[in-house]
Design a protein around this motif. Structure first.
Motif, PDB file in Angstrom:
ATOM      1  N   ALA A 163      33.785 -17.107  76.275  1.00 41.43           N
ATOM      2  CA  ALA A 163      32.617 -16.230  76.368  1.00 41.43           C
ATOM      3  C   ALA A 163      31.406 -17.015  76.867  1.00 41.43           C
ATOM      4  O   ALA A 163      31.346 -18.242  76.745  1.00 41.43           O
ATOM      5  N   THR A 164      30.431 -16.306  77.411  1.00 43.09           N
ATOM      6  CA  THR A 164      29.204 -16.935  77.906  1.00 43.09           C
ATOM      7  C   THR A 164      27.996 -16.104  77.476  1.00 43.09           C
ATOM      8  O   THR A 164      28.107 -14.902  77.235  1.00 43.09           O
ATOM      9  N   TYR A 165      26.840 -16.763  77.421  1.00 45.30           N
ATOM     10  CA  TYR A 165      25.616 -16.018  77.110  1.00 45.30           C
ATOM     11  C   TYR A 165      24.427 -16.683  77.774  1.00 45.30           C
ATOM     12  O   TYR A 165      24.424 -17.889  78.035  1.00 45.30           O
ATOM     13  N   SER A 166      23.406 -15.874  78.048  1.00 51.51           N
ATOM     14  CA  SER A 166      22.208 -16.369  78.708  1.00 51.51           C
ATOM     15  C   SER A 166      21.091 -16.583  77.692  1.00 51.51           C
ATOM     16  O   SER A 166      20.990 -15.859  76.691  1.00 51.51           O
ATOM     17  N   THR A 167      20.246 -17.571  77.957  1.00 53.70           N
ATOM     18  CA  THR A 167      19.058 -17.804  77.140  1.00 53.70           C
ATOM     19  C   THR A 167      17.869 -18.100  78.047  1.00 53.70           C
ATOM     20  O   THR A 167      18.037 -18.579  79.169  1.00 53.70           O
ATOM     21  N   THR A 168      16.688 -17.805  77.541  1.00 52.96           N
ATOM     22  CA  THR A 168      15.440 -18.188  78.202  1.00 52.96           C
ATOM     23  C   THR A 168      14.477 -18.677  77.135  1.00 52.96           C
ATOM     24  O   THR A 168      14.491 -18.182  76.005  1.00 52.96           O
ATOM     25  N   ALA A 169      13.668 -19.651  77.470  1.00 53.02           N
ATOM     26  CA  ALA A 169      12.631 -20.185  76.581  1.00 53.02           C
ATOM     27  C   ALA A 169      13.245 -20.905  75.385  1.00 53.02           C
ATOM     28  O   ALA A 169      14.408 -20.708  75.039  1.00 53.02           O
ATOM     29  N   GLY A 195      13.655 -14.177  81.964  1.00 55.62           N
ATOM     30  CA  GLY A 195      14.557 -13.046  81.834  1.00 55.62           C
ATOM     31  C   GLY A 195      14.984 -12.468  83.175  1.00 55.62           C
ATOM     32  O   GLY A 195      16.175 -12.229  83.392  1.00 55.62           O
ATOM     33  N   PRO A 196      14.039 -12.224  84.105  1.00 59.53           N
ATOM     34  CA  PRO A 196      14.443 -11.698  85.410  1.00 59.53           C
ATOM     35  C   PRO A 196      15.441 -12.599  86.133  1.00 59.53           C
ATOM     36  O   PRO A 196      16.292 -12.109  86.880  1.00 59.53           O
ATOM     37  N   ASP A 197      15.360 -13.914  85.908  1.00 57.59           N
ATOM     38  CA  ASP A 197      16.329 -14.817  86.533  1.00 57.59           C
ATOM     39  C   ASP A 197      17.744 -14.560  86.019  1.00 57.59           C
ATOM     40  O   ASP A 197      18.733 -14.764  86.734  1.00 57.59           O
ATOM     41  N   ALA A 198      17.841 -14.114  84.765  1.00 59.19           N
ATOM     42  CA  ALA A 198      19.157 -13.873  84.156  1.00 59.19           C
ATOM     43  C   ALA A 198      19.672 -12.468  84.434  1.00 59.19           C
ATOM     44  O   ALA A 198      20.851 -12.181  84.183  1.00 59.19           O
ATOM     45  N   LEU A 199      18.827 -11.595  84.964  1.00 52.65           N
ATOM     46  CA  LEU A 199      19.168 -10.186  85.073  1.00 52.65           C
ATOM     47  C   LEU A 199      20.431  -9.930  85.890  1.00 52.65           C
ATOM     48  O   LEU A 199      21.302  -9.156  85.474  1.00 52.65           O
TER      49      LEU A 199
END
Length: 330
Positions: A163-169, A195-199
């Motif tokens: 599994a994978t997940y995105s994070t920011t900050a 967030g927009p980078d991960a969208l």
């Protein structure tokens, strides 16, 4: 359509997608500043245009300008997870015209993420006013098969390291690490600047879920592109009562961020007081309250002394959180 919705829609179109009364008393001012503000005030934003932080800071700049009559602009000083903006403010002239508007919780964590931190936020910055309390959120695309946080938990337990997940900050990284550790899984974390980078990766399924700031989460929940599964706060937020907590799914995770404004440590007392009054007036405006609520946070009004005390407490707490998340130092 209310003013804040029109303003947000306009910024989105331009690509920017992403209360207690004053209780403390201040000592006698270092020198008189009866004409403050007589120049343009700069709000320093720690993230680039298009980020959730940028949307929030720009709205506050406009709100403070409208309620006080002062001219307020925003300057983005992105990089080093916010340290560049914090240091820029700490080194600025202590005249009240450079104001750092950011998450105090993230600023506190950053102090523990550098072997040689550029500043100590407890001594190099001085609190002006609190703004709000807001958690990060766990979310998935609207077309995801995971309808609830329990669905996502079950998927992660089965998928394991696939599994994978995105994070920011920094706050997002800490919440993400605490979440997967509490669940007992080890998915791959993919870091993004905003967030927009991960969208795109979230929408395409390249990552299975995201840990997002409240601005990004609420905007995309409202437009129907994302489904918010849980809040990282220990209890449901008053402005999002339908969003459950991670605690409700059996996980011992309770983290909530807070935003405030700071100036260089040597800024005179009377200037700090005037800035505090300017922020208070903006926060008392119903449209500002509605905007902050829509961005996933509850308004929090506090004195400069209360902001300083909160920073000291947060720096102490952040040391343990960074260790739990096993975040590397720079």
């Amino acid at each position: 359509m209310t003013k804040w919705k029109m303003n947000l829609s306009r910024r989105m179109a331009m690509g920017l997608m992403g209360a207690t009364m004053l209780t403390g008393s201040l000592a006698a001012p270092a020198f008189a500043q009866d004409d403050f503000p007589s120049e343009t005030i700069t709000f320093v934003c720690a993230f680039p245009a298009g980020s959730g932080a940028d949307v929030l800071v720009r709205y506050l700049a406009e709100a403070v300008s409208e309620t006080s009559g002062a001219t307020v602009i925003v300057e983005n000083k992105a990089g080093a997870a916010g340290n560049i903006a914090a240091e820029f403010t700490a080194r600025a002239d202590p005249d009240g015209y450079t104001v750092y508007v950011h998450a105090g919780s993230s600023t506190a964590m950053n102090y523990h993420l550098w072997n040689n931190p550029p500043i100590d936020p407890r001594t190099d910055l001085r609190g002006v006013a609190a703004i709000n309390r807001q958690p990060f959120y766990i979310l998935v695309p609207a077309d995801s098969p995971h309808q609830t946080i329990e669905d996502l938990n079950a998927f992660l337990l089965e998928a394991g390291e696939d599994a994978t997940y995105s994070t920011t900050a920094t706050s997002g990284r800490v919440l993400g690490a605490a979440y997967v550790q509490a669940l007992g899984v080890n998915p791959v974390e993919v870091q993004y600047a905003t967030g927009p980078d991960a969208l795109v990766d979230l929408m395409s399924g390249a990552v299975d879920f995201g840990v997002a700031d409240p601005v990004f989460a609420m905007v995309h929940a409202e437009d129907g592109t994302m489904r918010v599964l849980a809040t990282g706060a220990g209890e449901r937020m008053g402005i999002a009562p339908d969003i459950p907590t991670l605690v409700e799914s059996g996980l011992d995770v309770a983290q909530i961020g807070w935003w405030a404004a700071w100036v260089p440590a040597e800024t005179p007392d009377d200037v700090v007081m005037k800035l505090n009054e300017m922020f208070q007036a903006a926060l008392e405006d119903e449209e500002t309250t509605a905007f902050l609520n829509s961005m996933g946070g509850d308004v929090w009004v506090a004195s400069p002394e209360e902001v300083d005390a909160m920073m000291v407490e947060s720096v102490d707490e952040a040391e343990e959180l960074v260790e739990i998340a096993d975040l590397p130092k720079n």
